[in-house]
Design an enzyme around this catalytic site. Sequence first.
Site, PDB file in Angstrom:
ATOM      1  CB  CYS A 133      -4.171  -1.655   4.768  1.00  0.00           C
ATOM      2  SG  CYS A 133      -3.177  -1.488   6.280  1.00  0.00           S
ATOM      3  CE  LYS A 143      -7.280   1.321   3.931  1.00  0.00           C
ATOM      4  NZ  LYS A 143      -6.079   1.845   4.625  1.00  0.00           N
ATOM      5  CD  GLU A 167      -2.443   1.146   2.844  1.00  0.00           C
ATOM      6  OE1 GLU A 167      -3.426   1.869   3.003  1.00  0.00           O
ATOM      7  OE2 GLU A 167      -1.995   0.388   3.739  1.00  0.00           O
TER       8      GLU A 167
END
Length: 263
Positions: A150, A113, A44
């Site tokens: 994540c 995300k 990321e």
Amino acid sequence: MIVPTLRLALVQAAATLDPAANRDELARLTAEHGADTDLVVFPEAFARDFGEAGSDVSGYAEPLDGPFGTALAAAAAGRDTTVVAGLFEQGPDPSRPFNTLLMRGAGRASYRKVHLYDSFGYRESDRLSAGPIEPVVVELKGWKVGLMTCYDLRFPELARALVDRGAEVIVLPAAWVAGPRKVHHWRTLLTARAIENTVYVAAVGQPAPRYCGHSVVIDPFGEVVAEAGPGSVEVPEVVRAVLDHEVLGEARRVNPSLSNRRL
């Protein structure tokens, strides 16, 4: 039809605060580790690290065809592979870009995300915008690859939505912040996502000391195929694995939880 295996390389490398240096490192590491590999995955925010907690990253946001996206595509083409890495993407709110994964090469996709890291004392949503709830699954070399980032890991609904769209492997780049119990959470949640969905999970994180490292590939039975340690910012560590459709099929025969569910 015989579906081929999928050859992975997870590159556990640290992003710096210098975007040009990160692009050079992306090119170097892909050239070094991308040969005879179907999918190379970086962490990321590899285009530019987050910096100090709460800092403004909007000045480093790019369009998907900007300098980092161009470098990513060139790196993939140079090794005839597919590469995934994270960047800050320009969006409707100039002060709060998206935290985006970009895939270029034989497979092409992007994923913004969904779940921002408003936890453990952090407020990612102060500086970044959440992406739309649109699970992303892309076909690559006969496999269906789902993308997560994540903190998404803590939300099992997203992994299940990817599997409902056919995902056979979930790829999860991360910058999993270090701290008490954090490696335990990381490994436990990754294993749970693999077992409950009978999928492979391939997760690559930035290294210690700021982040946890421990990049890992877990099979649909929950067994670790390959794993890195915490790592260091000085020396990238590469985790290699070969994913096998026969293992996937066997896991789903032995543990048919997807077909047995009632909700």
